[in-house]
Scaffold this motif. Structure first.
Motif, short mmCIF file in Angstrom:
data_model
loop_
_atom_site.label_atom_id
_atom_site.label_comp_id
_atom_site.label_asym_id
_atom_site.label_seq_id
_atom_site.Cartn_x
_atom_site.Cartn_y
_atom_site.Cartn_z
N LYS A 49 49.49 45.02 37.39
CA LYS A 49 48.63 45.45 38.50
C LYS A 49 48.68 46.96 38.72
CE LYS A 49 48.77 41.06 40.90
NZ LYS A 49 49.15 40.35 42.11
N ASP A 50 49.75 47.59 38.25
CA ASP A 50 49.85 49.05 38.36
C ASP A 50 48.89 49.75 37.42
OD1 ASP A 50 51.84 48.66 40.21
OD2 ASP A 50 53.47 48.97 38.79
N PHE A 51 48.44 49.08 36.37
CA PHE A 51 47.62 49.71 35.35
C PHE A 51 46.17 49.24 35.36
CE2 PHE A 51 51.98 49.49 33.78
CZ PHE A 51 52.24 50.84 33.64
N ILE A 52 45.86 48.16 36.07
CA ILE A 52 44.51 47.62 36.10
C ILE A 52 43.93 47.84 37.49
CG2 ILE A 52 43.11 45.54 35.96
CD1 ILE A 52 45.01 44.47 33.90
N ILE A 53 42.82 48.54 37.54
CA ILE A 53 42.13 48.76 38.80
C ILE A 53 41.16 47.61 38.98
CG2 ILE A 53 40.63 50.30 40.10
CD1 ILE A 53 41.73 52.57 38.30
N SER A 54 41.42 46.77 39.96
CA SER A 54 40.56 45.62 40.19
C SER A 54 40.74 45.10 41.61
CB SER A 54 40.88 44.49 39.20
OG SER A 54 42.14 43.96 39.48
N PRO A 55 39.71 44.40 42.12
CA PRO A 55 39.86 43.75 43.42
C PRO A 55 40.89 42.61 43.34
CG PRO A 55 37.55 43.74 42.69
CD PRO A 55 38.37 44.27 41.59
N GLU A 56 41.45 42.25 44.46
CA GLU A 56 42.45 41.19 44.50
C GLU A 56 41.85 39.87 44.01
OE1 GLU A 56 46.23 39.98 45.00
OE2 GLU A 56 45.56 41.98 45.53
N GLY A 57 42.52 39.25 43.05
CA GLY A 57 42.07 37.98 42.53
C GLY A 57 41.16 38.09 41.31
N TRP A 58 40.71 39.29 40.98
CA TRP A 58 39.81 39.50 39.84
C TRP A 58 40.52 40.16 38.66
CZ3 TRP A 58 34.48 38.40 39.85
CH2 TRP A 58 34.01 37.88 41.04
N GLU A 59 41.83 40.13 38.63
CA GLU A 59 42.58 40.83 37.59
C GLU A 59 42.27 40.31 36.19
OE1 GLU A 59 44.14 39.56 40.30
OE2 GLU A 59 44.84 41.32 41.37
N GLY A 60 42.14 39.00 36.04
CA GLY A 60 41.86 38.42 34.73
C GLY A 60 40.51 38.84 34.18
N ILE A 61 39.51 38.84 35.04
CA ILE A 61 38.16 39.25 34.61
C ILE A 61 38.15 40.73 34.27
CG2 ILE A 61 35.77 39.50 35.40
CD1 ILE A 61 36.28 36.95 37.10
N MET A 62 38.79 41.55 35.08
CA MET A 62 38.82 42.99 34.81
C MET A 62 39.63 43.29 33.56
SD MET A 62 36.84 44.32 36.92
CE MET A 62 37.15 46.04 36.68
N PHE A 63 40.71 42.55 33.32
CA PHE A 63 41.49 42.75 32.11
C PHE A 63 40.66 42.45 30.87
CE2 PHE A 63 44.52 41.30 28.85
CZ PHE A 63 45.26 42.46 28.72
N THR A 64 39.87 41.37 30.92
CA THR A 64 38.98 41.04 29.81
C THR A 64 37.93 42.12 29.61
OG1 THR A 64 39.31 38.70 30.29
CG2 THR A 64 37.44 39.26 28.88
N PHE A 65 37.36 42.60 30.71
CA PHE A 65 36.37 43.67 30.62
C PHE A 65 36.98 44.93 30.01
CE2 PHE A 65 34.45 47.43 32.61
CZ PHE A 65 33.18 47.34 32.07
N TYR A 66 38.17 45.30 30.47
CA TYR A 66 38.84 46.47 29.91
C TYR A 66 39.17 46.27 28.43
CZ TYR A 66 39.56 48.28 34.66
OH TYR A 66 39.38 48.76 35.91
#
Length: 142
Positions: A49-66
């Motif tokens: 979470k320190d390295f991924i900028i994303s809204p709460e609960g959307w970390e998996g989707i943002m990680f895939t996008f990144y």
């Protein structure tokens, strides 16, 4: 004559083996405790979470996008700067619809950069606790 306590018997041998086994267990326990207490570079906590900028609960989707977009963009920039030599006409000749090829080029670049950053942070970690000793004459005491 030898005394009964120094005579070789199976009972004495069994006592010796029991003591050796106990000593081995104690040694193993001490080494495991010392290894647990020892701080190492690999035992540090890393929070994604320190390295991924994303809204709460959307970390998996943002990680895939990144994971898909950062290597692709890096691959396009590499192709533009180093292969096409920053010439737009040469760059437009490339077939950028081959997503996987461009993504793979960018992925290799990003992976190399990440490994370099990990290596640099390891070097900083190793030199953090140890003071640097200088051999200059001004630091010597007479």
């Amino acid at each position: 004559m030898s005394t009964p306590e120094f005579q070789h018997s199976d009972n004495n041998q069994d006592l010796h083996l029991v003591r050796v086994r106990r000593d081995m267990k104690e040694y193993k326990k001490r080494t495991q405790e010392s290894r647990k207490n020892k701080a190492s570079f690999g035992s540090q906590e890393v929070d994604v979470k320190d390295f991924i900028i994303s809204p709460e609960g959307w970390e998996g989707i943002m990680f895939t996008f990144y994971f898909l977009s950062i290597p692709y963009i890096t691959g396009i920039v590499f192709l533009f700067l180093f292969i096409a030599r920053a010439d737009l006409e040469n760059f437009l000749i490339f077939d950028l619809t081959a997503f996987f090829v461009v993504w793979a080029i960018g992925y290799e670049i990003v992976a190399s950069l990440i490994l370099i950053v990990i290596f640099i942070s390891y070097i900083k970690y190793m030199t953090k606790d140890k003071p640097i000793k200088s051999n200059r004459i001004s630091n010597r005491r007479y």
